[in-house]
Design a protein around this motif. Structure first.
Motif, short mmCIF file in Angstrom:
data_model
loop_
_atom_site.label_atom_id
_atom_site.label_comp_id
_atom_site.label_asym_id
_atom_site.label_seq_id
_atom_site.Cartn_x
_atom_site.Cartn_y
_atom_site.Cartn_z
N ALA A 72 0.81 -1.41 0.19
CA ALA A 72 -0.03 0.18 0.04
C ALA A 72 0.63 1.20 -0.15
CB ALA A 72 -0.83 -0.23 1.31
N LEU B 175 -2.83 3.28 -6.05
CA LEU B 175 -3.24 2.25 -5.34
C LEU B 175 -4.39 1.48 -5.72
CD1 LEU B 175 -2.68 0.48 -2.53
CD2 LEU B 175 -3.83 2.65 -1.39
N ASP C 296 -5.69 -3.70 -2.68
CA ASP C 296 -4.79 -3.35 -1.93
C ASP C 296 -5.12 -2.18 -0.80
OD1 ASP C 296 -3.09 -5.09 -2.83
OD2 ASP C 296 -2.24 -3.75 -4.46
N GLY C 297 -5.94 -1.55 -1.02
CA GLY C 297 -6.43 -0.44 -0.11
C GLY C 297 -7.35 -1.33 0.94
N SER D 272 -5.75 6.53 -4.78
CA SER D 272 -6.23 5.57 -4.33
C SER D 272 -7.44 5.29 -4.86
CB SER D 272 -6.57 5.70 -2.63
OG SER D 272 -7.13 4.90 -2.16
#
Length: 160
Positions: A56, A62, A66-67, A125
């Motif tokens: 991360a 991102l 993965d977040g 993100s």
């Protein structure tokens, strides 16, 4: 004819519900985090958490999974540090893992969790972007910020 239509409609509904994912504002309220938790709690150390947090914090965009892994990892880090959130406290797997493993969280892991949560909340993100389009964005964001602040406060305490 009506019976066939009802049967077909029922099968469509079952098919859609079987593929629909879990999604809520809580740290474990999505399929990615739930799957990660299932795998991570089978481990006897924090290495899977560390790996997720390092992914991360790496450069580049991102991705949402993965977040979600980073948030779940941070929850487990807080629990391992003896200060689980309400979200982690209501999750039996987290509590059982802490009791069974007695994981050791060093200051670098806590710092990595804070950095990872900062990235989850950042412009690059996907998870934040998805939530920003939701009516529940503020609730989700508030939960992530509270988790981040909890770990930052725990990590800043000097050992006695």
């Amino acid at each position: 004819m009506i019976r066939r239509l009802l049967l077909a409609t029922g099968l469509l509904v079952l098919s859609l519900s079987a593929t629909a994912g879990t999604w809520g504002t809580g740290s474990f309220d999505n399929d990615d985090a739930a799957d990660f938790l299932l795998d991570a709690t089978k481990q006897a150390d924090v290495q899977q958490l560390r790996s997720a947090l390092e992914r991360a914090t790496s450069e580049g965009f991102l991705e949402a999974p993965d977040g979600a892994y980073a948030i779940a990892s941070a929850e487990m880090v807080a629990a391992a540090m003896g200060k689980p959130t309400a979200e982690a406290s209501k999750n039996a797997e987290v509590g059982d893992w802490v009791v069974r493993v007695h994981p050791k969280v060093d200051p670098s892991l806590a710092a990595e969790a804070v950095r990872a949560l900062d990235r989850v909340l950042g412009d690059e993100s996907e998870l934040r972007q998805v939530w920003a389009e939701s009516e529940e964005y503020d609730a989700w964001r508030g939960g992530v910020i509270a988790l981040r602040d909890r770990i930052a406060a725990l990590g800043s305490r000097s050992p006695k």
